[in-house]
Design a protein around this motif. Structure first.
Motif, short mmCIF file in Angstrom:
data_model
loop_
_atom_site.label_atom_id
_atom_site.label_comp_id
_atom_site.label_asym_id
_atom_site.label_seq_id
_atom_site.Cartn_x
_atom_site.Cartn_y
_atom_site.Cartn_z
N ASN A 38 0.82 -1.22 0.00
CA ASN A 38 0.00 0.00 0.00
C ASN A 38 0.85 1.27 0.00
O ASN A 38 0.46 2.28 -0.58
N GLU A 39 2.01 1.21 0.64
CA GLU A 39 2.94 2.36 0.61
C GLU A 39 3.35 2.66 -0.83
O GLU A 39 3.45 3.81 -1.24
N GLU A 40 3.60 1.60 -1.60
CA GLU A 40 4.04 1.79 -2.99
C GLU A 40 2.90 2.40 -3.82
O GLU A 40 3.13 3.28 -4.65
N LEU A 41 1.68 1.94 -3.57
CA LEU A 41 0.54 2.51 -4.31
C LEU A 41 0.32 3.97 -3.92
O LEU A 41 0.00 4.82 -4.76
N ASN A 42 0.52 4.27 -2.64
CA ASN A 42 0.42 5.67 -2.20
C ASN A 42 1.50 6.53 -2.84
O ASN A 42 1.26 7.69 -3.17
N SER A 43 2.68 5.95 -3.03
CA SER A 43 3.77 6.69 -3.69
C SER A 43 3.34 7.03 -5.12
O SER A 43 3.54 8.16 -5.59
N ALA A 44 2.76 6.04 -5.81
CA ALA A 44 2.31 6.28 -7.19
C ALA A 44 1.29 7.41 -7.21
O ALA A 44 1.35 8.30 -8.08
N TYR A 45 0.39 7.39 -6.25
CA TYR A 45 -0.68 8.41 -6.19
C TYR A 45 -0.08 9.80 -5.96
O TYR A 45 -0.49 10.78 -6.60
N LEU A 46 0.89 9.88 -5.07
CA LEU A 46 1.55 11.16 -4.80
C LEU A 46 2.25 11.67 -6.06
O LEU A 46 2.14 12.85 -6.42
N TYR A 47 2.95 10.78 -6.77
CA TYR A 47 3.69 11.22 -7.95
C TYR A 47 2.75 11.59 -9.11
O TYR A 47 3.06 12.48 -9.90
N GLU A 48 1.61 10.92 -9.20
CA GLU A 48 0.62 11.31 -10.22
C GLU A 48 0.12 12.72 -9.91
O GLU A 48 -0.13 13.51 -10.82
N SER A 49 -0.05 13.01 -8.63
CA SER A 49 -0.51 14.35 -8.24
C SER A 49 0.54 15.40 -8.58
O SER A 49 0.23 16.49 -9.08
N PHE B 103 -4.15 -7.09 0.39
CA PHE B 103 -5.38 -6.35 0.72
C PHE B 103 -5.12 -4.89 0.39
O PHE B 103 -4.07 -4.35 0.73
N TYR B 104 -6.08 -4.29 -0.31
CA TYR B 104 -5.93 -2.88 -0.70
C TYR B 104 -6.41 -1.98 0.44
O TYR B 104 -7.55 -2.09 0.88
N GLY B 105 -5.52 -1.08 0.88
CA GLY B 105 -5.90 -0.12 1.92
C GLY B 105 -6.38 1.18 1.28
O GLY B 105 -6.35 1.34 0.06
N ALA B 106 -6.80 2.14 2.11
CA ALA B 106 -7.25 3.44 1.60
C ALA B 106 -6.04 4.24 1.13
O ALA B 106 -4.95 4.16 1.71
N LEU B 107 -6.22 4.99 0.05
CA LEU B 107 -5.16 5.88 -0.42
C LEU B 107 -5.30 7.23 0.26
O LEU B 107 -6.42 7.75 0.38
N ALA B 108 -4.19 7.78 0.71
CA ALA B 108 -4.24 9.11 1.33
C ALA B 108 -4.40 10.17 0.24
O ALA B 108 -3.80 10.03 -0.84
N GLU B 109 -5.20 11.20 0.49
CA GLU B 109 -5.34 12.27 -0.50
C GLU B 109 -4.01 13.01 -0.58
O GLU B 109 -3.51 13.52 0.42
N PRO B 110 -3.41 13.04 -1.78
CA PRO B 110 -2.09 13.69 -1.86
C PRO B 110 -2.20 15.21 -1.93
O PRO B 110 -3.26 15.74 -2.29
N GLN B 111 -1.10 15.86 -1.60
CA GLN B 111 -1.00 17.30 -1.81
C GLN B 111 -1.28 17.57 -3.29
O GLN B 111 -0.95 16.74 -4.14
#
Ligand code: FEO
Length: 167
Positions: A16-27, A70-78
């Protein structure tokens, strides 16, 4: 050999940390596009893609050991950054955080005498060294360019080409 439930859970957290990283970088990429910096945007989009492959590797490793993710919630990125330098400093800070997560996992694997997981994680340890170095190299260039708009324009063109050649 099976891995322990606690190791599987710890790897799932990293998934999930890796998926959150992807989300942050997309932002960050979206912010770069919005600010007419398509080169930096491409760089970040490709970085987000790499993060998804990191998550995928963990997914496959767990699958191979009879565990599921298991997929966790993604944090809303800056959403916006004051400057490319600020964004890249945040990206480096984030990579340092990920490196410390990976190192913690290695220590956990060692403690459990889980040699297979320790070996699996070695790739991530090396990858983190590269990721921190490439973020640092962009920071160095951005600092060199400073407030020079033409320099930033040139650097934007350069990072896009460089990144696509490295891929
Ligand atoms: Fe997958 Fe950039 O750490």
């Amino acid at each position: 050999m099976a891995i322990s439930k606690s190791m599987a859970q710890a790897l799932n957290v990293q998934f999930n940390e890796e998926l959150n990283s992807a989300y942050l970088y997309e932002s960050m990429a979206a912010d770069f596009y919005a600010k007419n910096l398509p080169g930096f945007a491409v760089w970040m989009t490709m970085q987000a893609g790499e993060e998804r492959t990191h998550a995928e590797k963990i997914h496959r490793y767990l699958d191979g050991h009879g565990e599921r993710v298991f997929y966790g919630a993604l944090a809303e990125p800056q959403a916006t950054w004051k400057s490319p330098l600020e964004a890249m400093n945040d990206a480096l800070g984030h990579e340092k955080h990920i490196s410390s997560c990976i190192h913690k996992l290695v220590r956990e694997a060692r403690k459990a005498d889980d040699i297979a997981t320790e070996s699996f994680l070695a790739w991530f340890v090396d990858e983190q060294v590269e990721e921190e170095a490439s973020a640092q190299s962009l920071i160095d260039k951005l600092e060199m360019v400073g407030d020079n708009k033409f320099g930033l324009y040139q650097l934007d063109k350069e990072v896009s080409v460089r990144r696509q050649q490295d891929a």
